[in-house]
Motif scaffolding. Structure first.
Motif, PDB file in Angstrom:
ATOM      1  N   LEU A  26       0.970  -1.212  -0.060  1.00  0.00           N
ATOM      2  CA  LEU A  26      -0.109  -0.073  -0.050  1.00  0.00           C
ATOM      3  C   LEU A  26       1.012   1.228   0.184  1.00  0.00           C
ATOM      4  CD1 LEU A  26      -2.827  -0.766   2.590  1.00  0.00           C
ATOM      5  CD2 LEU A  26      -2.534  -1.479   0.275  1.00  0.00           C
ATOM      6  N   ILE A  30       0.928   4.498  -2.530  1.00  0.00           N
ATOM      7  CA  ILE A  30       0.839   5.757  -2.268  1.00  0.00           C
ATOM      8  C   ILE A  30       1.967   6.893  -2.928  1.00  0.00           C
ATOM      9  CG2 ILE A  30       0.958   7.360  -0.303  1.00  0.00           C
ATOM     10  CD1 ILE A  30      -0.422   5.255   1.547  1.00  0.00           C
ATOM     11  N   TYR A 128      -8.405  -2.993   0.855  1.00  0.00           N
ATOM     12  CA  TYR A 128      -7.603  -1.742   1.343  1.00  0.00           C
ATOM     13  C   TYR A 128      -6.519  -1.450   0.032  1.00  0.00           C
ATOM     14  CZ  TYR A 128      -9.363  -2.285   6.056  1.00  0.00           C
ATOM     15  OH  TYR A 128     -10.011  -2.308   7.103  1.00  0.00           O
ATOM     16  N   THR A 132      -6.794   2.411  -1.389  1.00  0.00           N
ATOM     17  CA  THR A 132      -5.603   2.945  -1.169  1.00  0.00           C
ATOM     18  C   THR A 132      -5.224   3.691  -2.487  1.00  0.00           C
ATOM     19  OG1 THR A 132      -4.338   1.803   0.619  1.00  0.00           O
ATOM     20  CG2 THR A 132      -3.141   3.068  -0.662  1.00  0.00           C
ATOM     21  N   SER A 136      -5.349   7.639  -3.179  1.00  0.00           N
ATOM     22  CA  SER A 136      -3.889   8.392  -3.627  1.00  0.00           C
ATOM     23  C   SER A 136      -4.431   9.176  -4.878  1.00  0.00           C
ATOM     24  CB  SER A 136      -2.855   7.273  -3.983  1.00  0.00           C
ATOM     25  OG  SER A 136      -2.628   6.335  -2.930  1.00  0.00           O
TER      26      SER A 136
END
Length: 420
Positions: A26, A30, A128, A132, A136
């Protein structure tokens, strides 16, 4: 102050990535999509942030037991073969001084996906990862949308500097691809405050895409939106609301925006459109003459002297029709796989999430396919993220389906034993 904030954020991501390896996936997403260090003003801007995180994830991957063997879904095999084929075409590339660095760049994009396949080993982790990626991109798009609304769409919205998505056209397409993922987030979250915020944020992201002044992005937005509305349970309410919103927004768009969009119909009078047609023709003719290896990475420098302006032309011109067939099959095959998955799980309420995921992923892939016709974005990491998320969705859905069928079989046998 910005540098300190970004540095502290990086340290935080490093710490959680060491503690739990899958969170490193993750963290890479990002910094790959939001690229927060590009908004710093000082020393942090030049730090190798992404590669630092990559090394941390490598270390964390080696020490963790919470991982799965890389499953060789047909898309993974195709991906590996495509990568290998790129190496072959680079050997025969016309522009070696540019092709080799491009191969290295693509390789750096591809390698982290193996962490995704190994460390995202549950449906919850996949969820998730999706949100994410969506957030982002969505945070930057939301910021751009607020700017667009404040300035009456008079200026173009650009992406983070130093990324694949810096250009206004590229950033608009990335935003449109992310919007279905934000919708998935809104549909799946149980937090009412997040639902309410996303209800406002998604239209603002749409405003950001519109303010790119990108004709290809507009077509991608129309295509993905049409698909989402058609598959919505509230289509008869949503469609009039969207049409009403468009009609309400039109008076606020500048005349220059309309003049640019109208060139979609009058492309034969537009120098930019005619130039793209010439490049596409050059690429097609070159691919016909060199059907197996193409011109290699950055082959436009020799073939046409202008960028390809199309992912499709980029692939078959630079790598030939075999590579093009592999690349295109990964996209179309993912669409077909998701459709088949919806059909297989339709009668199981426990697998309702599969339909939600499939609709959003297909809408994102449709947006990419339309937008990619006008942009050289064939090596985007976002495309491969969508393909592998589709593969992981299939994996987890079939695992849950197997458990449900086994439980039904056991329950039926138990009932029969009780009768007799």
């Amino acid at each position: 102050m910005r540098d300190i904030t970004v540095l502290l954020f990086l340290i935080f991501l490093i710490v959680i990535s060491i503690r739990k390896a899958w969170l490193g996936v993750l963290a890479l997403s990002i910094f790959g999509y939001m690229n927060p260090h590009s908004y710093a003003w000082g020393f942090v801007r030049s730090l190798p942030v992404y590669y630092t995180l990559f090394l941390v994830v490598c270390f964390s991957y080696l020490k963790t037991k919470d991982k799965q063997p890389i499953f060789f879904d047909w898309r993974v095999k195709s991906f590996l073969f495509l990568w290998f084929y790129f190496c072959i075409t680079t050997v025969f590339a016309w522009v070696q001084f540019a092709a080799i660095p491009k191969l290295i760049e693509v390789t750096k994009i591809y390698i982290p996906f193996f962490f995704t396949l190994a460390l995202i080993n549950t449906k919850e982790k996949l969820y998730y990862l999706i949100i994410t990626i969506a957030c982002s991109i969505g945070i930057i798009a939301f910021k751009g949308g607020l700017f667009a609304l404040a300035t009456g769409f008079s200026y173009r919205v650009w992406g983070p500097s130093g990324t694949q998505y810096f250009g206004n056209n590229e950033f608009a397409l990335m935003t449109i691809i992310a919007i279905p993922l934000l919708i998935l987030f809104r549909n799946e979250t149980q937090n009412n405050s997040i639902k309410l915020f996303l209800l406002v944020a998604i239209p603002v992201c749409v405003a950001s895409a519109i303010s790119s002044w990108s004709r290809g992005a507009l077509l991608a937005l129309i295509g993905s939106s049409t698909y989402l509305i058609w598959h919505s349970k509230r289509k008869f309410l949503l469609a009039p609301a969207v049409v009403g919103g468009v009609i309400f927004s039109l008076p606020y768009l500048p005349e220059k925006w309309f003049n640019r969009m109208q060139t979609i119909e009058t492309y034969e009078e537009d120098k930019s459109a005619l130039g793209r047609l010439e490049v596409w023709r050059d690429g097609w003719n070159y691919a016909l003459d060199h059907p197996f290896v193409g011109a290699g990475f950055e082959g436009w420098r020799m073939v046409s002297m202008r960028d390809w302006h199309s992912a499709y032309v980029e692939i078959f011109s630079e790598h030939g029709f075999i590579a093009f067939g592999i690349w295109l099959s990964m996209i179309l095959g993912s669409l077909l796989s998701l459709t088949r998955l919806q059909s297989m799980t339709r009668n199981y309420p426990e697998l309702k999430w599969v339909n939600t995921y499939s609709i959003s992923l297909k809408a994102s892939l449709i947006a990419y396919m339309i937008g990619a016709a006008f942009l050289g974005v064939s090596y985007w990491d976002l495309l491969y993220h969508l393909i592998f998320i589709a593969a992981l969705t299939k994996k987890f859905a079939l695992e849950e389906l197997d458990i449900l069928l086994k439980n039904q079989f056991d329950s039926r046998n138990k009932h029969l034993r009780h009768l007799y």
